[in-house]
Motif scaffolding. Sequence first.
Motif, mmCIF file in Angstrom:
data_model
loop_
_atom_site.group_PDB
_atom_site.id
_atom_site.type_symbol
_atom_site.label_atom_id
_atom_site.label_comp_id
_atom_site.label_asym_id
_atom_site.label_seq_id
_atom_site.Cartn_x
_atom_site.Cartn_y
_atom_site.Cartn_z
ATOM 1 N N GLN A 1 0.834 -1.208 0.000
ATOM 2 C CA GLN A 1 0.000 0.000 0.000
ATOM 3 C C GLN A 1 0.866 1.255 0.000
ATOM 4 O O GLN A 1 0.552 2.232 -0.685
ATOM 5 C CB GLN A 1 -0.924 -0.016 1.223
ATOM 6 C CG GLN A 1 -2.017 -1.085 1.147
ATOM 7 C CD GLN A 1 -2.604 -1.378 2.519
ATOM 8 O OE1 GLN A 1 -1.918 -1.865 3.407
ATOM 9 N NE2 GLN A 1 -3.876 -1.084 2.690
ATOM 10 N N ASP B 1 2.129 2.087 -3.454
ATOM 11 C CA ASP B 1 1.111 2.170 -4.507
ATOM 12 C C ASP B 1 1.447 3.301 -5.491
ATOM 13 O O ASP B 1 1.670 4.447 -5.104
ATOM 14 C CB ASP B 1 -0.258 2.412 -3.881
ATOM 15 C CG ASP B 1 -1.385 2.260 -4.902
ATOM 16 O OD1 ASP B 1 -1.166 1.605 -5.925
ATOM 17 O OD2 ASP B 1 -2.470 2.816 -4.649
ATOM 18 N N ARG C 1 -4.045 -7.644 -6.212
ATOM 19 C CA ARG C 1 -5.035 -7.633 -5.130
ATOM 20 C C ARG C 1 -4.496 -8.409 -3.928
ATOM 21 O O ARG C 1 -3.781 -9.398 -4.082
ATOM 22 C CB ARG C 1 -6.347 -8.292 -5.593
ATOM 23 C CG ARG C 1 -7.030 -7.584 -6.749
ATOM 24 C CD ARG C 1 -8.195 -8.426 -7.258
ATOM 25 N NE ARG C 1 -8.879 -7.788 -8.374
ATOM 26 C CZ ARG C 1 -9.906 -6.956 -8.236
ATOM 27 N NH1 ARG C 1 -10.378 -6.685 -7.019
ATOM 28 N NH2 ARG C 1 -10.462 -6.407 -9.292
ATOM 29 N N THR D 1 -5.514 -9.010 0.644
ATOM 30 C CA THR D 1 -6.369 -8.708 1.794
ATOM 31 C C THR D 1 -5.500 -8.499 3.020
ATOM 32 O O THR D 1 -4.750 -9.404 3.413
ATOM 33 C CB THR D 1 -7.353 -9.866 2.068
ATOM 34 O OG1 THR D 1 -8.101 -10.132 0.886
ATOM 35 C CG2 THR D 1 -8.290 -9.512 3.207
ATOM 36 N N GLU E 1 -7.801 -5.123 -1.195
ATOM 37 C CA GLU E 1 -7.202 -3.861 -1.614
ATOM 38 C C GLU E 1 -6.607 -4.056 -3.016
ATOM 39 O O GLU E 1 -6.173 -5.156 -3.377
ATOM 40 C CB GLU E 1 -6.087 -3.446 -0.652
ATOM 41 C CG GLU E 1 -6.519 -3.263 0.786
ATOM 42 C CD GLU E 1 -7.207 -1.931 1.037
ATOM 43 O OE1 GLU E 1 -7.138 -1.073 0.141
ATOM 44 O OE2 GLU E 1 -7.793 -1.762 2.117
#
Length: 491
Positions: free
Chosen positions: A265, A268, A296, A298, A306
């Motif tokens: 994340q 990103d 993807r 989780t 996500e």
Amino acid sequence: MVTKVLVSWIGANDIRSTTGEQVGPILSTLRNVPFDSVELLYSYPQEEVKAYLDWLRDQVSIPIHPSKVSLSSPVDFGQIYLAANEHLARITAQNIDLSVLLSPGTPAMQAVWILLGKTRYPCRFYQSSLEKGVEQATIPFDLSAEYIPAAQRLKSSKIHQLSSVTAPVDAAFDHIVTRNPRMQALKSQAQILAEREVPVLIYGETGTGKELFARAIHNASERSSKPFIAVNCGAIPLDLVDSVLFGHKKGAFTGAIANKPGVFQEADGGTLFLDEFGELDHSVQVRLLRVLQEGRFTPVGAHKEEIVDVRLITATHRNLMKSVAEGSFREDLFYRIAIGVLHLPPIRAREGDLLYLADRLLTELGKQDSTLSNKKLSPDAKNIILNHAWRGNVRELQSTLLRSALWCGTDNITAEDMHQAIFQMPEQGSDILSRDLSQGIDIQNIIGELTSNYIRRALELSGHNKTRAAELLGLKNYQTLSNWMEKYDIS
């Protein structure tokens, strides 16, 4: 009566030993070397250390004296020096035989132990590892008072900054210093890869510049304005890998007091650099493959997936093709990450670069602090650099030059200064018949260690003439030698 005392910081591996997965350095040392008592310093929260101390007292019968130390950072040389010096001054006022365990703690803590143990508080040094067990450490140099003031002219924060070998945030291909044709070709290949959205796998020994290449690729790509996140996979505990990579939700496990994003994340839109990628457990590789295929994942404790857009650059010193063949690394994951592949050579194989690098690194140290601005290498010092193996590559070269520059009494770094600054590692394969079995060994690694050592020595002695090297090793022909070199990933 003289009391034999062991002094050590409590490290993360010691605290984790209460789970029974492995014996930490402290207990391993106490089981192998007789002591009358042990003095332990720690900066971890009290609740984390209490369980370990209770467990340790059940394992040994000698007195254990713990001391809490307040550090704002575990790498602050100044605070560590004051804490360790105060503690050693107190206990050495008694009639004791002092020993220091180097293994637990940060590199800054280890450096301070060596400084104090070589100047103010004469002692024996021990180290403990899974690979070699417990052994007395030989520090192949002495310090005297005349050297210390020169080093003390620099603040601890400046010494820490100078000793840092992390790649600069604004790293570009111009930061990769070389005259070697092979390295210049690698720079050109990396620049081409930077312009394309393909995963990159970087092979290389420790200290060869893998992160420098990764940052340069990111900064030359269309993602340069987005985050670059670097993670050392080998330093992540197995039970925390999912949380570090994919994040977690508050309450997902004990200690998860708030939502925390993972590195996917955080990266990103940019680049995620996973160093020591070959250290990831097989179970983690399965979950990682899905993220790379679908973008993807989780987070731990979440129910909603996500979605991220991340360019992946991985690095390893391992032969992943060999790991695939042995079944310890997933073949499908290997082909997912190994699109653009760069093999970085060790500096001992970069003909024409060693002295060029040494001069450039010394110049950079001088630019960072005027105290070191006029330091030059004597011809004899350069000969020592040329004849050293530099198994730690650029990282070892830079730290050795820094030590020699700090300790030399003049602006001319002599052969003696270099001898004092270089850590002489034991020859690989030495004492190979008496390895400590108590913590387990890997017999295949030992065989490879012995073979690699003699192949490298034969190549060096023969001027890298394979036919002559094969003769020295008793092999039938150079093709047999080439097969061995490929097996053990020797350039």
